[in-house]
Design an enzyme around this catalytic site. Structure first.
Site, PDB file in Angstrom:
ATOM      1  N   TYR A 107       0.853  -1.182   0.000  1.00 39.91           N
ATOM      2  CA  TYR A 107       0.000   0.000   0.000  1.00 39.91           C
ATOM      3  C   TYR A 107       0.890   1.234   0.000  1.00 39.91           C
ATOM      4  O   TYR A 107       1.945   1.227  -0.613  1.00 39.91           O
ATOM      5  CB  TYR A 107      -0.991  -0.051   1.189  1.00 39.91           C
ATOM      6  CG  TYR A 107      -2.180   0.849   0.946  1.00 39.91           C
ATOM      7  CD1 TYR A 107      -3.057   0.601  -0.098  1.00 39.91           C
ATOM      8  CD2 TYR A 107      -2.401   1.962   1.735  1.00 39.91           C
ATOM      9  CE1 TYR A 107      -4.128   1.436  -0.356  1.00 39.91           C
ATOM     10  CE2 TYR A 107      -3.468   2.802   1.498  1.00 39.91           C
ATOM     11  CZ  TYR A 107      -4.327   2.536   0.450  1.00 39.91           C
ATOM     12  OH  TYR A 107      -5.377   3.382   0.196  1.00 39.91           O
ATOM     13  N   LYS A 163      -5.909  -1.975  -0.908  1.00 44.62           N
ATOM     14  CA  LYS A 163      -6.701  -1.729   0.301  1.00 44.62           C
ATOM     15  C   LYS A 163      -7.270  -3.031   0.848  1.00 44.62           C
ATOM     16  O   LYS A 163      -7.277  -3.268   2.057  1.00 44.62           O
ATOM     17  CB  LYS A 163      -7.840  -0.765  -0.031  1.00 44.62           C
ATOM     18  CG  LYS A 163      -8.348   0.023   1.164  1.00 44.62           C
ATOM     19  CD  LYS A 163      -7.417   1.186   1.476  1.00 44.62           C
ATOM     20  CE  LYS A 163      -7.940   2.081   2.563  1.00 44.62           C
ATOM     21  NZ  LYS A 163      -7.070   3.240   2.806  1.00 44.62           N
TER      22      LYS A 163
END
Length: 602
Positions: A143, A216
């Protein structure tokens, strides 16, 4: 993908069972039939013939069922794998050891991201085992910040689909796309969708933004145990204003400028209504939308569907958690805080909203709490006579008469420095992406009027942070209470190591999502978000000088479980939960998927 059955949640009667897992037969059959569409279940050649080559080859090509050298001799015989693998059977732990060695051998962070994505395409259980075991090291890779690089290269590195791609040019295709994925009403817990207008600090990246939805969801699984077989990443492709993409022959997205207005709204409405109808117990997570759309979508649909916007609500909640901890240290009531937010976009105003709501909860009137917040953006301090305010900024705009005597710069703006000098804030929040904006004079001016200033330079990546923690500690003689958007090492100063809390949304949204899933909540309520922030604030001990205001990301999985428990309790108290449980803690534990190979291979 088999799933654990949380306490109090009914599952289908016709199931395949492994150790602690259940999977409805209908889901399994649909998953096989629609393998090619979702890009997760191997290969298909037609609606009737589902494999290419032998059954064993199909298993090895399926990232859900594949376990490589971990297949036992009996499984190899049963699945047609004899002779297709090296003879030695290895454990998942041994495989993870080898994969980690391969990971650290990658030459760049982007290469590490690419390696992990390739591993995910081969063996999802091993991928998540690696991620969970090395979460601190790998979270920035899967991420923020490395995912930003991966997004920029997405069309050039594209290898296989994962999720659902919806086009603004075909809103009627939303139903077809979700039908093709083959999930039933009880098979999905979570969808993460983006239109990629404002990704992290890199802006509009069109269909390349699918990587943000996938990343995510990886964090949801690693941090909170959301079952990766029960999630769907979604790309809402409405075009892009990124000229480089539109002129790139390899770009995989819709090739026109970003669509706005009624056509945009039709796609959003079609997505929310279709996903909510087909998966009525799922949480719809929105990520990296432009400021106006993000807020508008949330306000219009929050009472109609179970939706959550991390940029607004998650960022606000984690910042509020740090503020709650900081206020405990400072010893001043929350309702008495004076808050300056520099950067009045989605994140900044979302933070302001959460602080205002907390002040009201602490006893302040709404109007009084609103007057305790000052917003500063590109046009300076926001005033009510400005014609270019966004709708979500308007409630916080100061009366022009109030600022009549404030000094202005050469362009007629009331700067951040002037605002701090005039307001004497107790809390200073930065979401501006303007590196170095919290200058030494500004910070020293603030500290001169506040005994324990709370300062939160939250912008990322690192080069866009408003101030470095070491400078803030030095300029305030160790009195500042600091939270940042990026990780920092402790700052040694006059014999004290000041630990810098990272206001990482990953401390909030995975647990909030898990709690919402366990409760089968009808909506994500403000109370549930406040419960998440309170839970995080309660995890830190601020009694020691230099203590962090936030838990360490190293304890992310435990923090997520704590948040989830608080969220479930709040959902039950508010009457929005659709399940009942006598043991919330156990229900949360039972719901957390673990990266282990189940006994049965189906």
């Amino acid at each position: 993908m088999c799933r654990r059955a949380p306490k109090g949640i009914m599952v289908g009667k016709s199931c395949v069972r492994g150790r602690g897992f259940v999977m409805p037969i209908g889901r399994r059959n649909a998953a096989v039939k629609f393998q090619a569409v979702i890009g997760r279940k191997g290969h298909t050649v037609s609606a009737d013939k589902t494999t290419v080559g032998s059954p064993g080859i199909a298993v090895l090509r399926d990232p859900i069922r594949n376990r490589g050298t971990a297949f036992s001799p009996q499984q190899r015989a049963d699945l047609g794998l004899a002779g297709l693998l090296p003879p030695t059977m290895q454990t998942l732990e041994q495989q993870a050891m080898r994969a980690y060695g391969q990971f650290i051998g990658q030459p760049t962070p982007l290469a590490k991201n690419t390696f992990l994505e390739a591993l995910r395409d081969r063996n999802e259980t091993l991928y998540y085992k690696l991620l969970v075991d090395h979460l601190i090291e790998m979270l920035p890779i899967v991420y923020d910040p490395v995912v930003g690089e991966a997004i920029e290269q997405y069309s050039h590195e594209y290898q296989r689909p994962r999720g659902v791609y919806l086009s603004v040019d075909d809103p009627g295709g939303v139903e077809t796309a979700f039908a093709n994925i083959g999930f039933g009403a009880e098979d999905v817990d979570l969808l993460v969708a983006t239109d990629a207008e404002e990704i992290l600090g890199i802006g509009d990246w069109g269909s390349n933004g699918m990587a943000i939805s996938q990343g995510k969801l990886a964090v949801y699984t690693a941090a909170a145990g959301i079952d990766p077989g029960r999630v769907i990443p979604v790309m809402l492709d409405v075009g892009t204003d990124n000229e480089a993409l539109l002129n790139d022959p390899l770009y995989v997205g819709v090739r026109h400028s970003r669509t706005r207005g009624p056509a945009y709204d039709r796609l959003i409405d079609a997505y929310i209504s279709t996903a909510s109808r087909l998966f009525p117990k799922a949480l719809l997570h929105f990520e990296d939308f432009g400021p106006s759309n993000a807020r508008r979508i949330l306000l219009e649909h929050t009472d109609k569907a179970c939706i959550f916007n991390d940029d607004m609500q998650g960022t606000g909640a984690i910042t509020l958690a740090a503020i709650l901890a900081g206020v405990r240290v400072a010893g001043t009531p929350l309702a008495d805080q004076r808050v300056v937010v520099f950067g009045a976009g989605t994140a900044g105003v979302g933070i302001a909203d959460q602080i205002r709501a907390a002040m009201v909860r602490a006893g302040a009137q709404v109007d009084a709490a609103t007057r305790q917040v000052w917003l500063v953006d590109r046009q300076g301090l926001l005033l009510d006579d400005m014609g270019d305010l966004r709708d979500f900024q308007t409630p916080y705009a100061r009366p022009a008469s109030e600022a009549k005597g404030y000094p202005r710069d050469g362009e007629g703006r009331i700067t951040l420095a002037t605002t701090v000098a005039e307001v004497h804030p107790t809390i200073l929040v930065g979401t501006s992406t303007m590196g170095g904006a919290f200058t030494e004079p500004i910070v020293r001016d603030m500290a001169a009027h506040v005994e324990r200033p709370l300062i939160f330079p939250l912008s990322n990546p690192t080069e866009k942070i408003e101030a470095h923690p070491a400078d803030l500690v030095s300029w305030t003689d160790g009195l500042a209470l600091i939270g940042t958007g990026t990780p920092w090492q402790p700052v040694p100063y006059h014999g004290v190591d000041y630990k810098i809390g990272q206001a990482n949304n990953a401390l909030v949204y995975p647990g909030l999502g898990l709690g919402t899933v366990v409760a089968r909540a009808k909506h994500v309520t403000p109370g549930m978000i406040r419960a998440a922030a309170d839970a995080i604030a309660g995890l830190v001990d601020t009694a020691t000088r230099g203590a962090s205001l936030l838990p360490e990301v190293a304890n992310l999985r435990a923090a997520s479980a704590t948040v989830a428990v608080a969220v479930v309790h709040q959902a039950l108290d508010e009457g929005v939960a659709r399940v009942e449980t006598d043991d919330v803690v156990q229900a949360v534990q039972d719901a957390m998927w673990q990266p282990v190979y189940p006994d049965a291979v189906v």
